[in-house]
Each structure stands twice: as C-alpha cells, then as structure tokens.
Write an enzyme that holds these catalytic residues in place. Structure first.
Site, mmCIF file in Angstrom:
data_model
loop_
_atom_site.group_PDB
_atom_site.id
_atom_site.type_symbol
_atom_site.label_atom_id
_atom_site.label_comp_id
_atom_site.label_asym_id
_atom_site.label_seq_id
_atom_site.Cartn_x
_atom_site.Cartn_y
_atom_site.Cartn_z
ATOM 1 N N ASP A 1 -9.018 -8.421 -2.602
ATOM 2 C CA ASP A 1 -8.434 -7.085 -2.819
ATOM 3 C C ASP A 1 -7.653 -7.113 -4.135
ATOM 4 O OD1 ASP A 1 -7.359 -4.557 -2.557
ATOM 5 O OD2 ASP A 1 -5.878 -5.126 -1.046
ATOM 6 N N CYS B 1 -9.434 -0.714 -5.667
ATOM 7 C CA CYS B 1 -8.786 0.580 -5.942
ATOM 8 C C CYS B 1 -9.312 1.161 -7.244
ATOM 9 C CB CYS B 1 -7.267 0.416 -5.964
ATOM 10 S SG CYS B 1 -6.719 -0.820 -7.140
ATOM 11 N N GLN C 1 0.847 -1.199 0.000
ATOM 12 C CA GLN C 1 0.000 0.000 0.000
ATOM 13 C C GLN C 1 0.886 1.255 0.000
ATOM 14 O OE1 GLN C 1 -3.280 -0.165 -0.192
ATOM 15 N NE2 GLN C 1 -3.767 -2.252 0.409
ATOM 16 N N GLU D 1 -1.777 -15.442 -3.259
ATOM 17 C CA GLU D 1 -1.107 -14.323 -3.927
ATOM 18 C C GLU D 1 -0.314 -14.873 -5.110
ATOM 19 O OE1 GLU D 1 -0.716 -10.927 -3.888
ATOM 20 O OE2 GLU D 1 0.818 -11.293 -5.405
#
Ligand SMILES: C[S@@+](CC[C@H](N)C(=O)[O-])C[C@H]1O[C@@H](n2cnc3c(N)ncnc32)[C@H](O)[C@@H]1O
Length: 399
Positions: free
Chosen positions: A330, A357, A231, A282
């Site tokens: 996310d 985002c 981030q 991930e």
C-alpha cells in the site's frame, strides 16, 4: 487555438483530474467544471503543443447530473473537482477514467475482474485531517488553502470535506485572538479529528512528545502518532478493510505481510480475521513503533515490525516459501519503485494485494507486474476521496 479565442463545443468525457475533454477541429481542449454531454461556449486560457485549456463562458445544454456546488470556494480552491456533479455520477465518471487508464496501459481485465465501484458515505464532512496555510496581508491573518496558482492563500471559513468537528474547531480558533497572534507567515496549521478525542490542531509539526491519537475502528482501537499516516476517510478505509478480510477468509493464510504498513491498519484487520503471524514494514519510525504496540494489542504473539524500506524487505522475501502468506503493498502516491516491482515479480509469491491511492502510478506498476508474470485477478475502485480528483484502487494479483 490561441489564448482568448472563444469556441463552441460539446464535452465528450471527463479525464483523470476532473476536467471535461472536448475536441475542437481535431484539437483536444480541457475545460474544468464541465460534464459529459454539456454544450457550451468556452474561451482558451492556455495553449500547449498537444492540447489547450479553456474556461466555460456560457452553457447551452447542461447535464442532468449537474448540481449546485456546496462550497463558495469551488473553482478557486483546487481541492474539490466534482462539487458540480451528483456524487453517484462522480463515482461513475471515475470508473470510466479507470477503464480509460486500463486501456491505455494495455491491460484488458478478464470478465468479472473489474468489480463495481464503492462509493463510501458521506461524500462531505469525511476528512479527519486538513492542513491550512497562514498568509499575512497588511494586518490580516489569512488561514486557508493554497489556490490553483500555487501561491495565493484563500482564507476559508470552513471546508465541506472536513469533519464538522474540525470546522467547529476552526470557527472557535478564528475568534481566539491569542491563537491568531501565534500564527506566522508561511506556517501550516494541521487539524486532526478522532472519534475518541474530537478535533485537535498543531502549528507546523506536532510536538515531539505529543500523545498518540486513538482511532476507534469497527474491529478495534489503533494508536496513531500525530505526524504519521492514517487513512483520512473512515468509511473508505472500512471498505478496504472489508476487501482484505474477504480475501483472508477465502485464502486462510498462515501469515500476513504488510508492506508500507503505517501503524498496522491492514495487519490489525488480518489479526482480527484470525491470522496469527504478521510482518509489518514501515519507513516512518514513529508509525512503526505504534504498529508494534497496536499489533500486540490485537493479539499478535510476536509481531515482527521492521522500521525500514519495503523494497528491501521484499528482496529478502525472494527465497522464502510464500504460498501460505498473504502479502499487501500500500505505497504512497508515487507507487512502487522499480526495485519494489522487480522484487515482487522475482519473488516466490503466488499472489498479493496492491492498494493504491494513485491510478496513474498503479497503471504504470500494473504493466510491470503483468510483464513479470502476474495476472490481475480483482480490481475495485473505492471512491476514498469524494468530490476531489483522487480515488483509491484495491487490486489482487495472482500467477
Ligand atoms: C498510503 S500509506 C499506507 C499506510 C497503511 N497501509 C494504512 O493503510 O494505514 C503509505 C505508508 O508507506 C510508508 N512508506 C513510504 N515509503 C516507504 C518505503 N520505502 N518503505 C516502507 N514504507 C514506506 C509511509 O510512511 C506511509 O505510512
């Protein structure tokens, strides 16, 4: 409308991206660096089939929210879109854009679902990472951002969004002849700052054996490979962590499933909040390796970290009883793939968190999720990228 024509108009609203929208004789015109209520003379710069673009020529009435931009490159550099507006007002404008996006997506959140936006401080100097590009002209080395035309590189002395330690490192390097000689045409120079290690940089890719960066967070330390996602805005990330921690406190899940996990930021939040079991997925192998290391440090007894595709992992959750689990997705700016959205709606999950985002892809996915039986239970805008066009969404879905 034709290119070069001047006209009078009043700005109705700003749209996602930051441009002001005016209607002239029924036609939609987008004008950058204008604010709602402003009256001006503008000149047409481009004509498309359903809208035109224009530039401001002369203002009649300006907005009380207009301020002096804090950057000499504003208007040429495409990064900042709101330096001409107060920060609180920028956040209000983004909240109005979100309301527009919800309406366009046919989503009508029930009363109380859409919560007040969060505006992390500070609005400048927050970025822990910037990437500058090298362009050689004659004997001169330019180091800066690619401009709005996607080709010109403007040499920049400092970026107001970058952490002051990054700008100090940039100023130091500009005076270092051997550094300037090491730069070649087309190269990228990444500047990255952590509280523990200060500002560092690398040309093109970080060294393969570069030591992991150490990020100090309010709830502990995370190791981050230089090339992996982290981030960019510490205060914005803390706001998201607070939202996740609040849901964990309310629902007390036995298991936290962290999809698109990076180095395990949200898993670390969950472990810190008392969840004992975590599964992180991930696709970046270096980030997954760091997540394994981080989650052990956060006390996970046997952290399950899969270096792979989140949609595949979701498919395998299809038949697992999930009522005791809290799942978070996310994804990057592209949002959820159709496969991932279908795996969510086809799962036995009764709730999940979706952090995004990109409000445009979130709205597309939200339509799919609503069609698949989920209801939006909570939505909050976090102004993670102040002064730019972007913002983050925290959403919680139930059925
Ligand atoms: C927006 S970042 C979020 C990272 C993490 N949640 C955090 O807050 O630090 C998205 C992450 O998804 C990863 N990613 C991209 N595509 C993926 C996929 N198909 N499956 C799993 N992870 C993916 C990226 O490498 C990146 O680390």
């Amino acid at each position: 409308m034709e290119i070069g024509r001047e006209f009078q108009c009043e700005i109705e609203k700003t749209v996602f991206g930051g441009d002001g929208l005016a209607r002239v004789g029924g036609e939609v015109v987008f004008i950058p660096r204008t604010l709602p209520g402003e009256r001006l003379i503008a000149r047409v710069t481009a004509c498309k089939s359903s809208f035109s673009r224009a530039e401001a020529v002369r203002f009649g009435a300006t907005s009380p929210h207009r301020i002096e931009p804090a950057c000499p490159y504003f208007g040429r550099c495409p990064g900042c879109r709101y330096l001409h507006a107060g920060y609180a007002y920028e956040t209000e404008l983004k909240a109005a854009q979100l309301a527009d996006q919800l309406a366009q997506a046919g989503l009508e959140p029930a009363p109380g679902v859409l919560e007040s936006p969060v505006a992390p401080e500070p609005p400048l100097g927050y970025r822990n990472k910037i990437v500058l590009h090298v362009h050689k002209v004659g004997g001169r080395t330019m180091l800066g951002y690619v401009m709005g035309d996607n080709t010109t590189v403007t040499d920049i002395e400092a970026c107001p969004l970058a952490h002051p330690e990054i700008n100090a490192k940039l100023a130091e390097l500009r005076g270092d002849k051997s550094f300037l000689h090491s730069l070649h045409e087309g190269m990228d120079v990444t500047f990255r700052r952590t509280a523990a290690g200060g500002a560092t940089y690398w040309r093109n890719q970080p060294a393969r054996n570069a030591t992991w960066l150490k990020e100090e967070l309010p709830f502990g330390r995370l190791s981050v490979p230089c090339g992996s996602f982290f981030q960019v805005n510490a205060a914005g990330a803390a706001a998201l962590a607070d939202e996740v921690a609040a849901l964990i406190a309310a629902r007390k899940p036995a298991r936290f499933i962290d999809l698109y996990a990076g180095v395990g930021f949200f898993s670390a939040v969950a472990l810190h909040a008392g969840v004992r079991e975590v599964l992180a997925v991930e696709s970046d192998e270096a980030a997954a390796a760091a997540a394994r290391f981080n989650l052990k440090n956060f006390g996970a007894e046997n952290p399950e970290v899969i270096a792979g595709d989140a949609a595949e992992a979701l498919k395998s959750l299809k038949d697992a009883p999930a009522s005791d689990a809290l799942l978070t997705v996310d994804p990057p700016r592209g949002g959820l793939t159709l496969k991932a959205a279908m795996a969510l709606t086809g799962s036995t999950l009764d709730s999940f968190i979706y952090i995004s985002c990109n409000p445009a892809t979130w709205a597309r996915d939200a339509r799919r999720l609503a069609k698949g039986g989920f209801t939006l239970n909570k939505l909050r805008l976090v102004n993670m990228f102040p002064r730019t066009e972007h913002f983050e969404l925290f959403s919680f879905w139930t059925r």
